[in-house]
Design a protein around this motif. Structure first.
Motif, mmCIF file in Angstrom:
data_model
loop_
_atom_site.group_PDB
_atom_site.id
_atom_site.type_symbol
_atom_site.label_atom_id
_atom_site.label_comp_id
_atom_site.label_asym_id
_atom_site.label_seq_id
_atom_site.Cartn_x
_atom_site.Cartn_y
_atom_site.Cartn_z
ATOM 1 N N THR A 186 0.826 -1.203 0.000
ATOM 2 C CA THR A 186 0.000 0.000 0.000
ATOM 3 C C THR A 186 0.863 1.257 0.000
ATOM 4 O O THR A 186 1.988 1.270 0.505
ATOM 5 N N ALA A 187 0.311 2.326 -0.568
ATOM 6 C CA ALA A 187 0.992 3.627 -0.636
ATOM 7 C C ALA A 187 -0.001 4.719 -0.266
ATOM 8 O O ALA A 187 -1.170 4.656 -0.677
ATOM 9 N N SER A 188 0.443 5.695 0.475
ATOM 10 C CA SER A 188 -0.454 6.801 0.818
ATOM 11 C C SER A 188 -0.810 7.627 -0.418
ATOM 12 O O SER A 188 -1.856 8.267 -0.470
ATOM 13 N N GLY A 189 0.080 7.614 -1.416
ATOM 14 C CA GLY A 189 -0.073 8.501 -2.558
ATOM 15 C C GLY A 189 0.636 9.819 -2.354
ATOM 16 O O GLY A 189 0.748 10.625 -3.284
ATOM 17 N N GLY A 190 1.129 10.042 -1.107
ATOM 18 C CA GLY A 190 1.861 11.257 -0.827
ATOM 19 C C GLY A 190 0.984 12.495 -0.856
ATOM 20 O O GLY A 190 -0.243 12.416 -0.977
ATOM 21 N N PRO A 191 1.586 13.665 -0.782
ATOM 22 C CA PRO A 191 0.807 14.908 -0.742
ATOM 23 C C PRO A 191 0.186 15.292 -2.081
ATOM 24 O O PRO A 191 -0.623 16.219 -2.130
ATOM 25 N N SER A 224 8.715 9.792 -0.777
ATOM 26 C CA SER A 224 7.303 9.429 -0.647
ATOM 27 C C SER A 224 6.434 10.295 -1.556
ATOM 28 O O SER A 224 5.391 9.834 -2.048
ATOM 29 N N ALA A 225 6.842 11.535 -1.776
ATOM 30 C CA ALA A 225 6.088 12.424 -2.657
ATOM 31 C C ALA A 225 6.240 12.024 -4.122
ATOM 32 O O ALA A 225 5.288 12.089 -4.899
ATOM 33 N N THR A 226 7.451 11.600 -4.530
ATOM 34 C CA THR A 226 7.680 11.170 -5.918
ATOM 35 C C THR A 226 7.270 9.722 -6.145
ATOM 36 O O THR A 226 7.177 9.271 -7.281
ATOM 37 N N LEU A 227 7.066 8.978 -5.041
ATOM 38 C CA LEU A 227 6.812 7.538 -5.018
ATOM 39 C C LEU A 227 8.059 6.717 -5.351
ATOM 40 O O LEU A 227 7.972 5.517 -5.593
ATOM 41 N N VAL A 228 9.233 7.355 -5.356
ATOM 42 C CA VAL A 228 10.474 6.592 -5.434
ATOM 43 C C VAL A 228 10.557 5.627 -4.259
ATOM 44 O O VAL A 228 11.011 4.486 -4.391
ATOM 45 N N ASN A 229 10.113 6.086 -3.090
ATOM 46 C CA ASN A 229 10.137 5.221 -1.915
ATOM 47 C C ASN A 229 9.339 3.941 -2.148
ATOM 48 O O ASN A 229 9.741 2.854 -1.729
ATOM 49 N N LYS A 230 8.209 4.075 -2.844
ATOM 50 C CA LYS A 230 7.398 2.894 -3.121
ATOM 51 C C LYS A 230 8.084 2.002 -4.148
ATOM 52 O O LYS A 230 7.991 0.766 -4.066
ATOM 53 N N GLY A 231 8.800 2.594 -5.083
ATOM 54 C CA GLY A 231 9.578 1.794 -6.023
ATOM 55 C C GLY A 231 10.654 0.993 -5.315
ATOM 56 O O GLY A 231 10.861 -0.197 -5.587
ATOM 57 N N LEU A 232 11.338 1.646 -4.371
ATOM 58 C CA LEU A 232 12.343 0.938 -3.580
ATOM 59 C C LEU A 232 11.705 -0.189 -2.769
ATOM 60 O O LEU A 232 12.275 -1.273 -2.623
ATOM 61 N N GLU A 233 10.502 0.057 -2.271
ATOM 62 C CA GLU A 233 9.819 -0.962 -1.465
ATOM 63 C C GLU A 233 9.395 -2.159 -2.303
ATOM 64 O O GLU A 233 9.350 -3.292 -1.791
#
Length: 422
Positions: A186-191, A224-233
């Motif tokens: 899951t992802a918050s989607g960021g701001p 988290s804003a770019t969703l790079v964090n989700k890519g890493l996850e």
């Protein structure tokens, strides 16, 4: 544990990145469970005032600092110890680039790696080599050094601390590995959830740091804003749980009450739910496979509430799609993805780069990694030196891309390219 579930011993703990968000929360959990844990080592970058307070409070044996002299650390600890009425307290002090490696390799039962960035790789390997359980919050070390870390770890030696991967690990208790159909991260989607790519061009650094749920450091919050964090996850989930990339989905869940899910072959899905905080994943990282009592406040199921789920917009946020390609390529590609992003994030906050250009820059560096003939390292033969060389190359290449842009030499926009890394 004994057969009746009673705890039979106290675990020793080393906390890497003790002055950061993960580290301070971990020490809070430990302070509330003194019968379960004893802190023996702390490492930090440069926050001597807070580190000295932590060291004295827990009377640790070893203090490691990356960016300070031995004299500065000793003076800070001595001054705080005197104020706290413990003037005789004097821990071992290690300073320099390898300080965190020394703390990680101290032989603690559990090493919590809360360092941010690829610099966490050597400490991760040191903890594994020493036989410590690795409570891993430093996802970058697994991502950039995947084959190395997996080869060094015995079964169940790594316990994920990222909330998403902790949720998956908890949910996997409900079935056998052969019964797993897919993982749902899951992802918050960021701001900027719901916004188009074009509307993101005017995003400021202050906008990007306004995460709706978590308070984190600059790099992680921007990721988290770019969703790079989700890519890493996604890459991390693949490495931790040995699930192919085509069986790992990302779904946007703004409330972040469900931290991730596991779908099984019979059509059932097990989800781990809890408040959008890190206390439970951190506590489980320290105590796995046991649970500590009263770590956080549970969901109040008596109150009316709505939880939403939305598909990920790959056009506005291409970082996850790029990460899948990088993860499939393996070798040194993940290190390049991570390093280029760190440079691009710094450039964005320094006013040299637009928000949408962060991932565009990463994509260009990843593509150059292939065309420059620097990607010939196979995952099976990857070394720490290979990872560090790729990391350095990617940072240098990202700066070249930035120089082109700041020099008003326009690079081709990512959306208009036809390369494999779109």
């Amino acid at each position: 544990m004994s057969d009746n579930g009673a705890v039979t011993s106290q675990r020793t703990v080393a906390v890497l990145g003790s002055t950061g968000s993960i580290g301070t929360q971990a020490l809070d959990v430990i302070s509330r469970n003194p019968d379960r844990f004893r802190v023996v080592a702390l490492s930090a970058g440069s926050n001597l005032e807070l580190l000295a307070e932590q060291a004295v409070a827990f009377e640790v044996d070893l203090v490691a600092v990356a960016r300070a002299t031995h004299e500065q650390v000793a003076e800070a600890i001595g001054a705080y110890a005197a104020r706290a009425g413990r003037p005789a307290y004097r821990p071992q002090v290690v300073v320099g680039d390898d300080a965190a490696v020394a703390a990680a390799g101290c032989g603690a039962d559990v090493v919590l790696n809360g360092i941010t960035g690829s610099i966490g790789l050597r400490p991760t390997l040191a903890a594994l080599a020493e036989g410590s359980t690795l409570a891993l919050a430093n996802k970058e070390s697994l991502i950039v050094g995947g084959p190395l870390v997996k080869a060094a770890a015995r079964p169940d030696q790594i316990v994920p601390v990222d909330s998403e991967h902790s949720a998956i690990a908890q949910s996997l208790r409900g079935g056998r590995a052969a019964e797993v159909r897919r993982l749902v991260v899951t992802a918050s989607g960021g701001p900027f959830r719901g916004r188009s790519r074009e509307s993101l061009r005017d995003v400021t650094p202050a906008d990007a740091l306004a995460h709706p749920n978590f308070s984190m450091g600059r790099v992680i919050t921007t990721n988290s804003a770019t969703l790079v964090n989700k890519g890493l996850e996604v890459i991390e989930a693949h490495l931790l749980f040995d699930i192919p990339f085509d069986r790992i989905d990302v779904v946007v869940h703004p409330q972040q009450m469900i931290h991730s899910m596991v779908e099984f072959v019979d059509g059932s899905t097990i989800a781990q739910a809890g408040p959008p905080r890190m206390l439970v994943p951190i506590a489980l990282g320290l105590s796995w496979p046991d649970r500590l009592a009263d770590v956080d406040v549970p969901v109040d199921w008596t109150q009316a509430q709505s939880w939403d789920f939305e598909p990920l917009d790959d056009e506005a946020f291409p970082a996850v799609r790029l990460a899948r390609q990088v993860g499939e390529a393996g070798g040194t590609y993940p290190a390049v993805y991570n390093a280029a992003n760190e440079v691009a994030v710094d450039a964005f906050h320094d006013g040299q780069l637009g928000f949408v250009e962060i991932v565009d820059t990463v994509a260009r560096v990843v593509e150059a990694h292939g065309t420059a003939g620097t990607d010939g390292i196979e995952s099976a033969t990857l070394s720490v030196e290979d990872v560090m060389r790729a990391d350095a190359w990617a940072r240098d290449e990202a700066r070249k891309v930035l120089a082109l842009q700041t020099g008003r030499m326009t690079a081709t926009p990512l959306a208009d390219t036809e390369g494999a890394w779109r």
